[in-house]
Design a protein around this motif. Sequence first.
Motif, PDB file in Angstrom:
ATOM      1  N   SER A 374     -79.822 -82.775  69.221  1.00  0.00           N
ATOM      2  CA  SER A 374     -79.482 -81.709  69.087  1.00  0.00           C
ATOM      3  C   SER A 374     -77.836 -81.722  68.714  1.00  0.00           C
ATOM      4  O   SER A 374     -77.077 -80.778  67.565  1.00  0.00           O
ATOM      5  CB  SER A 374     -79.888 -80.819  69.417  1.00  0.00           C
ATOM      6  OG  SER A 374     -79.634 -80.602  70.398  1.00  0.00           O
ATOM      7  N   GLU A 375     -77.546 -82.432  69.246  1.00  0.00           N
ATOM      8  CA  GLU A 375     -75.191 -82.173  69.003  1.00  0.00           C
ATOM      9  C   GLU A 375     -75.479 -83.397  68.470  1.00  0.00           C
ATOM     10  O   GLU A 375     -75.136 -84.400  68.606  1.00  0.00           O
ATOM     11  CB  GLU A 375     -75.374 -82.295  70.176  1.00  0.00           C
ATOM     12  CG  GLU A 375     -75.820 -81.462  71.582  1.00  0.00           C
ATOM     13  CD  GLU A 375     -75.153 -81.580  72.954  1.00  0.00           C
ATOM     14  OE1 GLU A 375     -73.594 -82.103  72.915  1.00  0.00           O
ATOM     15  OE2 GLU A 375     -75.384 -81.045  73.721  1.00  0.00           O
ATOM     16  N   GLN A 376     -75.116 -83.089  67.082  1.00  0.00           N
ATOM     17  CA  GLN A 376     -74.280 -83.748  66.341  1.00  0.00           C
ATOM     18  C   GLN A 376     -73.344 -84.390  66.574  1.00  0.00           C
ATOM     19  O   GLN A 376     -73.220 -85.639  66.037  1.00  0.00           O
ATOM     20  CB  GLN A 376     -75.228 -83.284  64.813  1.00  0.00           C
ATOM     21  CG  GLN A 376     -74.365 -83.789  63.573  1.00  0.00           C
ATOM     22  CD  GLN A 376     -75.612 -85.584  63.417  1.00  0.00           C
ATOM     23  OE1 GLN A 376     -76.571 -85.050  63.263  1.00  0.00           O
ATOM     24  NE2 GLN A 376     -75.106 -86.208  63.252  1.00  0.00           N
ATOM     25  N   ASP A 377     -72.405 -84.535  66.691  1.00  0.00           N
ATOM     26  CA  ASP A 377     -70.842 -84.439  66.856  1.00  0.00           C
ATOM     27  C   ASP A 377     -71.311 -85.742  68.206  1.00  0.00           C
ATOM     28  O   ASP A 377     -70.574 -86.994  67.928  1.00  0.00           O
ATOM     29  CB  ASP A 377     -69.834 -83.407  67.517  1.00  0.00           C
ATOM     30  CG  ASP A 377     -70.335 -82.819  68.697  1.00  0.00           C
ATOM     31  OD1 ASP A 377     -72.040 -82.343  69.314  1.00  0.00           O
ATOM     32  OD2 ASP A 377     -69.884 -82.342  69.558  1.00  0.00           O
ATOM     33  N   LEU A 378     -72.514 -85.231  69.064  1.00  0.00           N
ATOM     34  CA  LEU A 378     -72.534 -86.602  70.052  1.00  0.00           C
ATOM     35  C   LEU A 378     -73.189 -87.858  69.329  1.00  0.00           C
ATOM     36  O   LEU A 378     -72.752 -89.244  69.291  1.00  0.00           O
ATOM     37  CB  LEU A 378     -73.307 -85.763  70.935  1.00  0.00           C
ATOM     38  CG  LEU A 378     -73.644 -86.752  71.903  1.00  0.00           C
ATOM     39  CD1 LEU A 378     -73.061 -87.811  72.766  1.00  0.00           C
ATOM     40  CD2 LEU A 378     -74.699 -86.807  73.050  1.00  0.00           C
ATOM     41  N   MET A 379     -74.071 -87.288  68.138  1.00  0.00           N
ATOM     42  CA  MET A 379     -74.595 -88.414  67.541  1.00  0.00           C
ATOM     43  C   MET A 379     -73.747 -89.294  66.868  1.00  0.00           C
ATOM     44  O   MET A 379     -73.952 -90.489  66.598  1.00  0.00           O
ATOM     45  CB  MET A 379     -75.792 -87.896  66.647  1.00  0.00           C
ATOM     46  CG  MET A 379     -76.634 -87.677  67.757  1.00  0.00           C
ATOM     47  SD  MET A 379     -78.073 -88.179  68.534  1.00  0.00           S
ATOM     48  CE  MET A 379     -77.313 -88.006  69.836  1.00  0.00           C
ATOM     49  N   ASP A 380     -72.651 -88.577  66.316  1.00  0.00           N
ATOM     50  CA  ASP A 380     -71.932 -88.885  65.526  1.00  0.00           C
ATOM     51  C   ASP A 380     -70.956 -89.811  66.303  1.00  0.00           C
ATOM     52  O   ASP A 380     -70.487 -91.237  65.976  1.00  0.00           O
ATOM     53  CB  ASP A 380     -70.614 -88.741  64.960  1.00  0.00           C
ATOM     54  CG  ASP A 380     -71.565 -87.386  63.416  1.00  0.00           C
ATOM     55  OD1 ASP A 380     -72.999 -88.108  62.961  1.00  0.00           O
ATOM     56  OD2 ASP A 380     -71.026 -86.570  63.353  1.00  0.00           O
ATOM     57  N   LEU A 381     -70.334 -89.581  67.503  1.00  0.00           N
ATOM     58  CA  LEU A 381     -69.704 -90.787  68.334  1.00  0.00           C
ATOM     59  C   LEU A 381     -70.478 -91.874  68.693  1.00  0.00           C
ATOM     60  O   LEU A 381     -69.312 -92.766  68.968  1.00  0.00           O
ATOM     61  CB  LEU A 381     -69.373 -89.750  69.722  1.00  0.00           C
ATOM     62  CG  LEU A 381     -67.699 -88.353  69.686  1.00  0.00           C
ATOM     63  CD1 LEU A 381     -68.029 -87.501  70.851  1.00  0.00           C
ATOM     64  CD2 LEU A 381     -66.123 -89.620  69.363  1.00  0.00           C
TER      65      LEU A 381
END
Length: 411
Positions: A374-381
């Motif tokens: 659910s933490e999209q910024d984490l997934m992108d990183l």
Amino acid sequence: MDVPLWVWGLTILGIVGLLVFDFFFHVRKAHVPTLREAAVWSSVYVGLALAFGVGVLIFGGTAMGAEYFAGYVTEKALSVDNLFVFLVIFTSFRVPREDQQKALLFGITFSLLARTGLIFLGSAAINAFSWVFYAFGLILLITAGNMLKPRGGEDESADNIMVRAARKVVHTTDRYDGDKLFTVQNGKRAMTPMLLVMVAITGTDLLFALDSIPAIFGLTQNVYLVFTAIAFSLLGLRQLYFLIDGLLDRLIYLAYGLAAVLAFIGVKLILHALHENNLPFVNDGQPVDVVEISTGLSLTVILGVLVVTVVASLVSRKGKAQTAIANARRHATAYLDSEYTADPAERERIYGRLLDERDQIIRLGPKYRLMARSEQDLMDLVDRARASHDAAVGRGEATADSWPPPPAPTS
């Protein structure tokens, strides 16, 4: 018990010697401490603190020994909480991993100097004004309440007033020059971000001292014990940082435990103030017959609260998930930061930790896999870190599996 000047002299000489040893044998040459190195030297410093406490027990008696250990345990727990903010500062300023030791040692040294001055000021105030115990007690109760609030953002913790003042006074570069504090840019002498990091640590430590000093005086008014308990709690803090930096987010209940400890000491101080009362508007200036909390009971309560909160944090599945997610974000960011480290082995270690954290989240089950996804910024990183790693090892493409994989559908 009065401590002879020669004992003070030997103690100060020993502490300075340990700081000098730390600088020349560990910090002078920039490097990333291994887990084994951090564990060994953390054990050495804790062992020295315990051995000193045994010496206090033998030569000063049971009461002094109990006061020292109560003060040391409390200050050590507070110093661990300080590491959270140091981590925020290092992340905000993108401090290279190899150079973090120097900033930490500077912070520890300044902290010891600043708190030594505050110790003598506090002692003088206590001797001159008995009502200071009321003030110290209220400070600790207010601090305990504030610790229950959510932590501030990174910018709020890292960019304090001292950092902003330093930026205005001295020209600052955007890039590090090793662990140098000043460098030459365009023919002009300029301050590096490393000096700003040290200023940030200094500013935050001054705030930490506001609850640290009243807390230790709530357990003992012996200036020698106050000084040594604080000194030994700070020595080895650098090694402890590298030993437990991956576990800091795991201690999700530590703030509650520290709040309980500070509130307990605050109540103890107010009870002591009532027992020694001479304020005319409190009981007509006469001492109030109240129960006083013994040092033995204080030590028992402090140890009990800290053990319960640490164990509860370590076994909490939510704590494990939050730790894995926070560390994954930190390691992905560090891996993508070309200035974070020049050591290829350290970069590979960071990526290995990132994969370990993925596996931890997968093992925790569907609920926490969804929390991570659910933490999209984490997934992108993470996706960028994987692509960068794949390119670095020559595969040239990212693997197809998602991070972490979505939970299996239920029938």
